[in-house]
Design a protein around this motif. Structure first.
Motif, PDB file in Angstrom:
ATOM      1  N   TYR A   1      20.064  60.294   5.003  1.00 29.82           N
ATOM      2  CA  TYR A   1      20.082  58.849   4.737  1.00 29.82           C
ATOM      3  C   TYR A   1      21.490  58.296   4.941  1.00 29.82           C
ATOM      4  O   TYR A   1      22.475  58.883   4.471  1.00 29.82           O
ATOM      5  N   LEU A   2      21.586  57.174   5.631  1.00 24.79           N
ATOM      6  CA  LEU A   2      22.860  56.488   5.810  1.00 24.79           C
ATOM      7  C   LEU A   2      22.915  55.298   4.874  1.00 24.79           C
ATOM      8  O   LEU A   2      22.170  54.328   5.030  1.00 24.79           O
ATOM      9  N   GLY A   3      23.794  55.371   3.868  1.00 25.38           N
ATOM     10  CA  GLY A   3      23.933  54.308   2.880  1.00 25.38           C
ATOM     11  C   GLY A   3      25.281  53.630   2.962  1.00 25.38           C
ATOM     12  O   GLY A   3      25.996  53.733   3.969  1.00 25.38           O
ATOM     13  N   GLY A   4      25.641  52.936   1.891  1.00 28.61           N
ATOM     14  CA  GLY A   4      26.880  52.169   1.856  1.00 28.61           C
ATOM     15  C   GLY A   4      27.912  52.800   0.936  1.00 28.61           C
ATOM     16  O   GLY A   4      27.580  53.455  -0.052  1.00 28.61           O
ATOM     17  N   LEU A   5      29.170  52.576   1.258  1.00 27.07           N
ATOM     18  CA  LEU A   5      30.288  53.147   0.508  1.00 27.07           C
ATOM     19  C   LEU A   5      30.703  52.202  -0.617  1.00 27.07           C
ATOM     20  O   LEU A   5      31.042  51.044  -0.383  1.00 27.07           O
ATOM     21  N   GLY A   6      30.657  52.700  -1.845  1.00 32.33           N
ATOM     22  CA  GLY A   6      31.038  51.892  -3.000  1.00 32.33           C
ATOM     23  C   GLY A   6      30.691  52.623  -4.281  1.00 32.33           C
ATOM     24  O   GLY A   6      29.679  53.331  -4.339  1.00 32.33           O
ATOM     25  N   GLU A   7      31.535  52.476  -5.303  1.00 27.27           N
ATOM     26  CA  GLU A   7      31.325  53.170  -6.568  1.00 27.27           C
ATOM     27  C   GLU A   7      30.663  52.250  -7.589  1.00 27.27           C
ATOM     28  O   GLU A   7      30.947  51.056  -7.646  1.00 27.27           O
ATOM     29  N   ARG A   8      29.801  52.816  -8.421  1.00 22.48           N
ATOM     30  CA  ARG A   8      29.107  52.039  -9.441  1.00 22.48           C
ATOM     31  C   ARG A   8      30.074  51.363 -10.409  1.00 22.48           C
ATOM     32  O   ARG A   8      29.809  50.306 -10.945  1.00 22.48           O
ATOM     33  N   SER A   9      31.213  51.993 -10.625  1.00 22.46           N
ATOM     34  CA  SER A   9      32.183  51.443 -11.570  1.00 22.46           C
ATOM     35  C   SER A   9      32.903  50.213 -11.033  1.00 22.46           C
ATOM     36  O   SER A   9      33.635  49.552 -11.756  1.00 22.46           O
ATOM     37  N   ASP A  10      32.689  49.892  -9.771  1.00 27.88           N
ATOM     38  CA  ASP A  10      33.402  48.784  -9.121  1.00 27.88           C
ATOM     39  C   ASP A  10      32.633  47.465  -9.173  1.00 27.88           C
ATOM     40  O   ASP A  10      32.975  46.535  -8.454  1.00 27.88           O
ATOM     41  N   GLU A  11      31.616  47.356 -10.028  1.00 24.90           N
ATOM     42  CA  GLU A  11      30.788  46.152 -10.089  1.00 24.90           C
ATOM     43  C   GLU A  11      30.295  45.790  -8.689  1.00 24.90           C
ATOM     44  O   GLU A  11      30.628  44.754  -8.126  1.00 24.90           O
ATOM     45  N   LEU A  12      29.496  46.654  -8.165  1.00 23.25           N
ATOM     46  CA  LEU A  12      29.051  46.532  -6.785  1.00 23.25           C
ATOM     47  C   LEU A  12      28.251  45.262  -6.541  1.00 23.25           C
ATOM     48  O   LEU A  12      27.588  44.738  -7.430  1.00 23.25           O
ATOM     49  N   SER A  13      28.311  44.805  -5.295  1.00 26.21           N
ATOM     50  CA  SER A  13      27.439  43.719  -4.866  1.00 26.21           C
ATOM     51  C   SER A  13      25.995  44.201  -4.943  1.00 26.21           C
ATOM     52  O   SER A  13      25.713  45.405  -4.983  1.00 26.21           O
ATOM     53  N   LYS A  14      25.044  43.260  -4.956  1.00 31.24           N
ATOM     54  CA  LYS A  14      23.634  43.626  -5.036  1.00 31.24           C
ATOM     55  C   LYS A  14      23.222  44.486  -3.847  1.00 31.24           C
ATOM     56  O   LYS A  14      22.402  45.398  -3.978  1.00 31.24           O
TER      57      LYS A  14
END
Length: 328
Positions: free
Chosen positions: A119-132
């Motif tokens: 699966y190809l997903g997006g880069l970002g950490e949950r602790s960073d208040e991610l965009s929807k």
């Protein structure tokens, strides 16, 4: 050499990544089955493939259509997501659609005895208040890794290549606007990656069983802001442009503004822009040891994307197509 023992399912074969991956799998000799939505038609751009893929029609939101697509499959690529529609209003329901689609796909893959999902997903950490949008990508990764199928998750930030939304936004803004009014998110750091490197990683994960079940960050060799990408594009094209930062452009206003200047729909721009509030830098570089490839500098990536615009997707451009010298 044809790899007769590997039957690969490719979802999203008509997309920005999927079309390129189909060609790469074909060149490697894999037997590919493409899952195409009922409303779509698989069109092969550029030179003919060595072997025509098997095409199966189905819909991830209609689980009864998936069993035939997954029957006999060893590895399945999951490259579908509901980025958005023509308008911002259409993006509101995308997370629920993606959640249902992932659950249906995992259930069908387990029933069919699929060994691996990539699966190809997006880069970002949950602790960073991610965009929807990025939060939804993470949720899909969680769902696909929650079952019995060994799922490899690759997480990418900005992907640069001809036809990709991020590159097309940069291209149209730089080509059309001598002066750019830029919101503060244009300074957010990310680790953009060339589309050809994403394809190399996707193939590498298929061929290296050690990547099974892992969640891996992928990025290019440089950490850059979106403003840096615009400046690199302008340098490659020898354009003189002025970037003026302003504090008051919200993601929604930015999306409408970009939609006025570029052909990218506001419904696709909005989740991209909203995601730019989150820094997207690789924190885990295990992929470089598991799948060692030569990463493409961003200047070269933009150069290749420009050449591909005129040559058609899937073809490797020549060095001479670029206005600057590629760094060794």
């Amino acid at each position: 050499m044809v790899k007769n023992d590997e039957r690969v399912l490719l979802t999203g074969p008509t997309g920005f990544i999927g079309g390129r991956l189909l060609r790469a799998l074909d060149e490697k000799g894999y037997r590919v089955r493409c899952l195409v939505r009922l409303s779509e038609k698989l069109t092969i751009r550029g030179e003919p493939l060595r072997r025509d893929p098997e095409v199966v029609y189905g819909d991830l939101l209609r689980p009864e259509t998936l069993s035939a697509a997954l029957e006999g499959i060893t590895t399945a690529y999951y490259l579908v997501h509901s980025m958005g529609g023509r308008t911002i209003r259409e993006t509101k329901a995308f997370a629920e659609r993606d959640r249902k689609a992932a659950l249906h796909f995992l259930s069908a893959a387990e029933a069919a005895g699929v060994r691996r999902i990539i699966y190809l997903g997006g880069l970002g950490e949950r602790s960073d208040e991610l965009s929807k949008h990025l939060a939804s990508r993470n949720e899909v990764a969680d769902i696909l890794q929650s079952g019995r199928v060994q799922t490899t998750v690759l997480r990418a930030a900005v992907i640069i290549g001809a036809g990709g939304a991020s590159f097309e936004i940069i291209r149209y803004l730089a080509e059309r606007l001598p002066v750019m009014i830029c919101p503060k998110w244009i300074q957010t750091r990310s680790q953009p990656i060339a589309v050809q490197d994403v394809i190399a990683y996707l193939i590498g994960c298929l061929e290296n069983e050690a990547t099974a079940g892992l969640r891996l960050d992928i990025g290019g060799p440089e950490i850059l802001s979106y403003a840096d990408l615009v400046r690199i594009y302008c340098r490659v094209r020898k354009l003189k442009r002025l970037l003026i930062p302003v504090p008051f452009l919200t993601p929604r206003l930015s999306a409408y503004w970009i939609n006025l200047v570029t052909p990218v729909p506001a419904g696709i721009v909005f989740p991209l822009v909203e995601g730019l509030k989150n820094e997207a830098v690789c924190r885990d570089n295990r992929i470089r040891d598991l799948v060692p490839i030569s990463l493409t500098p961003m200047e070269q990536a933009i150069c290749q994307a420009l050449a591909e615009e005129s040559m058609g997707p899937g073809r490797l451009p020549s060095v001479q197509s670029c206005f600057v010298s590629w760094r060794s």
